[in-house]
Design an enzyme around this catalytic site. Structure first.
Site, PDB file in Angstrom:
ATOM      1  N   ARG A 104     -23.643  27.711   8.123  1.00 59.73           N
ATOM      2  CA  ARG A 104     -23.132  28.508   7.007  1.00 59.73           C
ATOM      3  C   ARG A 104     -21.964  29.364   7.494  1.00 59.73           C
ATOM      4  O   ARG A 104     -22.036  29.986   8.564  1.00 59.73           O
ATOM      5  CB  ARG A 104     -24.246  29.392   6.451  1.00 59.73           C
ATOM      6  N   ARG A 118     -25.468  40.032   5.536  1.00 55.80           N
ATOM      7  CA  ARG A 118     -24.904  38.684   5.425  1.00 55.80           C
ATOM      8  C   ARG A 118     -23.587  38.711   4.644  1.00 55.80           C
ATOM      9  O   ARG A 118     -23.024  39.770   4.397  1.00 55.80           O
ATOM     10  CB  ARG A 118     -25.936  37.754   4.795  1.00 55.80           C
ATOM     11  N   LYS A 143     -33.332  40.110   6.379  1.00 52.36           N
ATOM     12  CA  LYS A 143     -31.964  39.913   5.916  1.00 52.36           C
ATOM     13  C   LYS A 143     -31.552  41.002   4.927  1.00 52.36           C
ATOM     14  O   LYS A 143     -32.393  41.634   4.282  1.00 52.36           O
ATOM     15  CB  LYS A 143     -31.827  38.531   5.273  1.00 52.36           C
ATOM     16  N   LYS A 177     -28.384  41.884   1.888  1.00 54.19           N
ATOM     17  CA  LYS A 177     -27.317  41.284   1.087  1.00 54.19           C
ATOM     18  C   LYS A 177     -26.612  42.336   0.245  1.00 54.19           C
ATOM     19  O   LYS A 177     -27.247  43.229  -0.318  1.00 54.19           O
ATOM     20  CB  LYS A 177     -27.896  40.192   0.170  1.00 54.19           C
ATOM     21  N   CYS A 229     -30.748  25.208  -5.842  1.00 53.26           N
ATOM     22  CA  CYS A 229     -30.721  25.313  -4.379  1.00 53.26           C
ATOM     23  C   CYS A 229     -30.740  23.902  -3.779  1.00 53.26           C
ATOM     24  O   CYS A 229     -30.964  22.911  -4.469  1.00 53.26           O
ATOM     25  CB  CYS A 229     -31.908  26.129  -3.880  1.00 53.26           C
ATOM     26  N   CYS A 260     -34.274  21.188   3.288  1.00 51.20           N
ATOM     27  CA  CYS A 260     -34.884  22.509   3.406  1.00 51.20           C
ATOM     28  C   CYS A 260     -36.357  22.384   3.775  1.00 51.20           C
ATOM     29  O   CYS A 260     -37.132  21.748   3.047  1.00 51.20           O
ATOM     30  CB  CYS A 260     -34.736  23.301   2.112  1.00 51.20           C
ATOM     31  N   CYS A 294     -38.669  26.058  -4.132  1.00 51.31           N
ATOM     32  CA  CYS A 294     -39.735  26.925  -3.651  1.00 51.31           C
ATOM     33  C   CYS A 294     -39.498  28.325  -4.209  1.00 51.31           C
ATOM     34  O   CYS A 294     -38.455  28.585  -4.824  1.00 51.31           O
ATOM     35  CB  CYS A 294     -39.780  26.926  -2.122  1.00 51.31           C
ATOM     36  N   CYS A 340     -33.474  31.326  -3.499  1.00 50.41           N
ATOM     37  CA  CYS A 340     -32.081  31.143  -3.078  1.00 50.41           C
ATOM     38  C   CYS A 340     -31.138  30.860  -4.248  1.00 50.41           C
ATOM     39  O   CYS A 340     -29.965  31.200  -4.187  1.00 50.41           O
ATOM     40  CB  CYS A 340     -31.993  30.010  -2.058  1.00 50.41           C
TER      41      CYS A 340
END
Length: 566
Positions: free
Chosen positions: A78, A147, A211, A213, A431, A437, A476, A480
């Site tokens: 990424r 991120r 994480k 954001k 996603c 994944c 899931c 995302c």
């Protein structure tokens, strides 16, 4: 310090981060190991900070196991690019790298950046070096750090775009890890630290608990879903000037089936700051999370849980103590939508900007539809830039009228002209999910276009084909694709089965609610048709689908994330 830490009480990842020598780990040894296509177990955590996830091709796992072969390991890479802006030359470089080292496609993500899929271990270093050749990098694109910073994407929609994109870059730069590990491992720079000296003044030896954001928006557009961000800034414009920013904290959409203590949460507006205070506010919010986030249970480690555990008032007080000043009272603002406005638009800069729908964010050549080829040709003649949006779409930005006409010709030639797309499809996000994944229970990117086509048949039946409705699907519950803020959300439970959520708002300000659990495609269509029919017959003028759902009591509105149930 390490002697005072009770490691047995903390999550395993905390020790891995501490022992990594500021994100070095044993990555060099892992890369040199010829026996396996994988990297060492601990390095799979360390590599995330470098923008890399280890994956397998789950389509081939069973066959390879029968052949007594290890899984077909490959890596997702990424890119870090605040605000999603790249030059034509950088686009061409990513295109070339995807062909040489990855699976030949580019994935435009919901964080305004590129992902490459299918990169083998032997090609990791070469891929990252070629990305860096065009002044892009992958550091901090993943991992327990701040991120990629998102921001309003379309220069044609606001004369304040240059100020916003510059702020996104400054915030992202300020919050970057300071370790030299990335440059040493991938770019062959000289080792600059081989001891536990303090080289991470912001993050410390264990970085953040989870994480983090950040997103920046300009009302009335909420195109990067500011309420889904750990930290958001909403530009307040008065007298043709950005006076400052409302501060939003505590958004986050990940959750886990069977664990009601995990849930999506929409952020809270806590106050207003001046433009020159934004970086300070961002830093202090991160410091409070660094020092108070849950390091025992990673499923409770995001900022949203810190705020719910300790209280919003406590959190604001703690941030203001570190700032040395109080935030001002939040200013009034209004959002009208969370998606992108498509088509050509002339900006205040007198240049042309095309917002182009990219289904699932996947740039590829498919049969006669040669999107990747077309965009390569556009990049070669462009006199503007490319901007990736937070909705997996692309803006061909800032081109002259002469280039605009050439772009239209190129799209026609390669059968990718942006015509006749339904309002539902334009507002769809999926996603990656299967096959790469490891968290996915069901399909998303490969399946949502097919499901949308079937829902379109119902919409056409009731004269709603052009009606804009936000639909999002993930494989899931990790969120995302931001499904919990969609008017129609679908989350994979098992192959072919999904939970159906309804009632999110068109402007991205409200969570949706579980409507039906573990249903098949046939059942999804059966459930949606009578609701769509009712919407066509009973909606108020200008009423969006999600608002209609709540008014007609198909589901109850969720006021707080803690009320959410799968």
């Amino acid at each position: 310090m390490s002697e005072s830490i009770k490691w047995e009480e903390l999550s395993e990842v905390e020790k891995i981060k501490f022992d990594s020598n500021y994100l070095r780990g044993t990555l060099l040894e892992s890369l040199a190991d010829p026996i396996t296509g994988a990297i060492h177990a601990d390095d799979t955590q360390v590599s995330k900070f470098h923008g890399i996830y280890q994956q397998t091709d789950r389509d081939t796992d069973k066959e390879r196991k029968q052949q007594k072969l290890e899984p077909l390991y490959s890596f997702l890479i990424r890119v870090r690019m605040p605000g999603g802006t790249v030059t034509p030359q950088q686009w061409l470089q990513m295109d070339a790298v995807s062909n040489e080292f990855a699976n030949g496609t580019l994935k435009l993500t919901t964080r305004q950046t590129f992902q490459l899929h299918g990169v083998f271990k032997k090609n990791l270093k070469g891929t990252i070096q070629k990305i860096n050749d065009r002044l892009l990098d992958t550091i901090a694109a993943c991992g327990d750090v701040n991120r990629n910073v998102m921001c309003h994407a379309n220069p044609a929609e606001s004369p304040f775009y240059p100020e916003i994109i510059e702020l996104a870059k400054k915030v992202g730069g300020h919050l970057l890890p300071q370790t030299g590990a990335y440059h040493e491992i991938w770019l062959d720079k000289k080792l600059v630290a081989d001891s536990k000296e303090e080289i991470e003044p912001l993050y410390g030896e264990r970085y953040l608990p989870r994480k983090f954001k950040i997103g920046i928006v300009i009302p009335p557009q909420n195109d990067c879903d500011v309420f889904s961000q750990d930290l958001g800034f909403v530009a307040i414009i008065e007298k043709e000037k950005i006076m400052g920013y409302n501060v939003v904290v505590g958004g986050g959409l990940g959750s886990t089936f069977g664990k009601p203590e995990t849930y999506p949460r929409a952020g809270n507006v806590i106050g207003f700051c001046k433009p020159e205070q934004v970086i300070d506010v961002a830093e202090k919010v991160i410091l409070v999370q660094r020092d108070n986030g849950d390091r025992q249970n990673r499923k409770q480690a995001r900022l949203k849980y810190t705020i719910d555990r300790l209280g919003l008032d406590w959190f604001v007080d703690e941030v203001e103590k570190r700032l040395g000043f109080s935030l001002e009272k939040a200013k009034a603002f209004k959002f009208t939508r969370t998606g992108d406005n498509f088509g050509w638009k002339k900006g205040t800069d007198n240049k042309w900007h095309l917002t182009y729908f990219v289904e699932g964010g996947r740039v590829k050549d498919d049969g006669t539809r040669l999107l990747k080829t077309a965009l390569r040709e556009v990049a070669k003649i462009s006199d503007g830039n490319f901007i990736l949006t937070g909705n997996q779409n692309l803006i061909i930005a800032g081109v002259s009228e002469k280039v605009q006409k050439k772009v239209n010709t190129i799209f026609n030639k390669h059968d990718v002209s942006p015509n006749g797309i339904s309002g539902l499809r334009k507002n769809s996000i999926a996603c990656v999910a299967l096959p790469t994944c490891p968290l996915a229970f069901a399909e998303a990117e490969r399946y949502l276009p097919t499901l949308v086509s079937k829902i379109e048949t119902i919409l056409e039946k009731y004269n709603l084909y052009k009606e804009e409705i936000v639909i999002r699907m993930t494989g899931c519950p990790n969120g995302c694709g931001r499904p919990y803020l969609a008017e129609i959300g679908l989350i994979g439970k098992s192959p072919g089965y999904y939970n159906l959520y309804l009632g999110g708002s068109f402007n991205g300000s409200r969570l949706n609610t579980l409507y039906k659990e573990t249903i098949s495609e046939e059942e999804i269509l059966q459930e949606l048709e009578p609701i769509i029919k009712d919407y066509a017959e009973s909606r108020n003028k200008g009423e969006h689908f999600g608002d209609f759902i709540l008014r007609k009591n198909y589901v109850k509105e969720i006021k707080e994330g803690k009320e959410f149930r799968h």
